[in-house]
Design an enzyme around this catalytic site. Structure first.
Site, PDB file in Angstrom:
ATOM      1  N   VAL B 104       0.879  -1.169   0.000  1.00 52.81           N
ATOM      2  CA  VAL B 104       0.000   0.000   0.000  1.00 52.81           C
ATOM      3  C   VAL B 104       0.912   1.213   0.000  1.00 52.81           C
ATOM      4  CG1 VAL B 104      -1.562   1.353   1.490  1.00 52.81           C
ATOM      5  CG2 VAL B 104      -2.052  -1.045   1.034  1.00 52.81           C
ATOM      6  N   CYS B 105       0.485   2.279  -0.689  1.00 53.16           N
ATOM      7  CA  CYS B 105       1.188   3.554  -0.628  1.00 53.16           C
ATOM      8  C   CYS B 105       2.626   3.364  -1.143  1.00 53.16           C
ATOM      9  CB  CYS B 105       1.112   4.050   0.825  1.00 53.16           C
ATOM     10  SG  CYS B 105       1.284   5.809   1.102  1.00 53.16           S
ATOM     11  N   SER B 106       3.582   4.091  -0.591  1.00 50.36           N
ATOM     12  CA  SER B 106       4.948   4.008  -1.099  1.00 50.36           C
ATOM     13  C   SER B 106       5.641   2.689  -0.755  1.00 50.36           C
ATOM     14  CB  SER B 106       5.778   5.195  -0.594  1.00 50.36           C
ATOM     15  OG  SER B 106       5.795   5.226   0.813  1.00 50.36           O
ATOM     16  N   GLY B 154      -3.108   2.194  -3.665  1.00 49.87           N
ATOM     17  CA  GLY B 154      -2.711   3.597  -3.667  1.00 49.87           C
ATOM     18  C   GLY B 154      -2.358   4.075  -2.259  1.00 49.87           C
TER      19      GLY B 154
END
Lengths: 220, 220
Positions: B104-106, B154
């Site tokens: 998730v995310c970075s 994302g």
């Protein structure tokens, strides 16, 4: 965004068996604008309802007296502290002076037990909402309920919506929007099953059974 | 819902400065069906990007070798471990055998640095997505991207959608729906500002500035 105002002082109750997402949704929303105090009787590690250990930062004694927000999360551990005098005294005391008295999920039952919702509209997790009547609160079927300075959110993930609503009140719409963007809160649930109405009776029954089993595990 | 299948084995990477909501969204989604291993070099308390301390449950050595899911969260601390040989070796090793390799995310940049996204479509936080090209991954502007057994979400709150998509693959739509209901995931954001497009350039610029400042704080 220049931060020209003092940071918000936010006291968030911890307790064994809390639902961590109830807490971390709003904590994340508030974090850039706030000093967040995670409060329990001691600063020993707290184990949440799925077993994750998190660290309190304050005790009932060391938490600031005057808070912008006092907050109670829900979770399977909520029932075990509903008549805990230290917990209720902490909530009643900070709640008597806080600008906002708030909760997510079954945390509203803790506010109720502390006498903070008498005569207020409020919400809770869908499975716990009717129990608010025990505390002379008026249950409302809504994701976030604002009644004067009491703001209560629905179950678990409602904490994100709750947090943004409250941040907008405290720091303005622009602060809430940039936080929403940073958290990329542009939800897209893969199913339409997030409320008892949309999920339907069969899924509701299953969810109730699993929740009862999980609560049972915690009690052992 | 009778649980007739063995529990899923899920390894979730921890590291200093991770964004806790990246982790706790999917962790909550998986929790009823899974043994969740929170993994770091040691089991000493980890401090996340807003200062909350959480407790690892496993080390790179003690985490099960064969996982259903290996997962990397994002956060401001991600950059500091992008060339950490122990972290990358753990992800590459477990990722080589896991049924699903996820983030998730970075966190997707960590998967990329471990060589796990070469030739795959993937996503990340909107501010980090283009950096996936450094690892020969193809960035996609979507909340959840599924490419064979790589599933990436994302930014931050996308972890809830990601978790439900993956749980449906692993345990079926019914399991995902009852989890969605239990988490009352029926989102109702107070603003339409969860993506750069909906927030608009002024809010995007502010969010980038605040994120840069927060990352700077962590580096000090």
């Amino acid at each position: 965004m220049k931060e020209t105002q003092p940071r918000l002082e936010i006291g968030m109750l911890l307790y064994p068996g809390l639902t961590l997402l109830d807490l971390i949704g709003p904590q994340t929303v508030f974090s850039w604008f706030s000093n967040i105090h995670l409060v329990w009787k001691t600063t020993d590690l707290i184990f949440t309802d799925t077993g994750i250990g998190i660290q309190p930062t304050s005790t009932f004694e060391t938490c600031p007296r005057d808070l912008d927000v006092v907050f109670a999360p829900g979770g399977f551990g909520q029932q075990a502290i509903m008549d805990d005098p230290e917990v209720l005294a902490f909530l009643a005391d900070r709640g008597s002076r806080a600008r906002y008295v708030t909760s997510v999920c079954s945390g509203s039952l803790l506010l109720g037990a502390a006498g903070l919702l008498k005569g207020y509209k409020a919400t809770s997790h869908w499975s716990a909402r009717e129990a608010l009547r025990m505390f002379e609160a008026e249950p409302v079927d809504a994701r976030v309920v604002v009644d004067r300075n009491r703001i209560t959110g629905g179950g678990v993930t409602a904490g994100i919506d709750f947090g943004l609503v409250l941040l907008a009140k405290l720091r303005g719409n622009e602060a809430a929007k940039l936080t929403q963007l940073a958290m990329e809160y542009d939800p897209d649930p893969p199913f339409d099953a997030g409320s008892p109405k949309s999920a339907g009776p069969a899924i509701v029954e299953q969810a109730m059974a699993v929740m009862a089993a999980e609560m049972g595990k915690l009690a052992r």
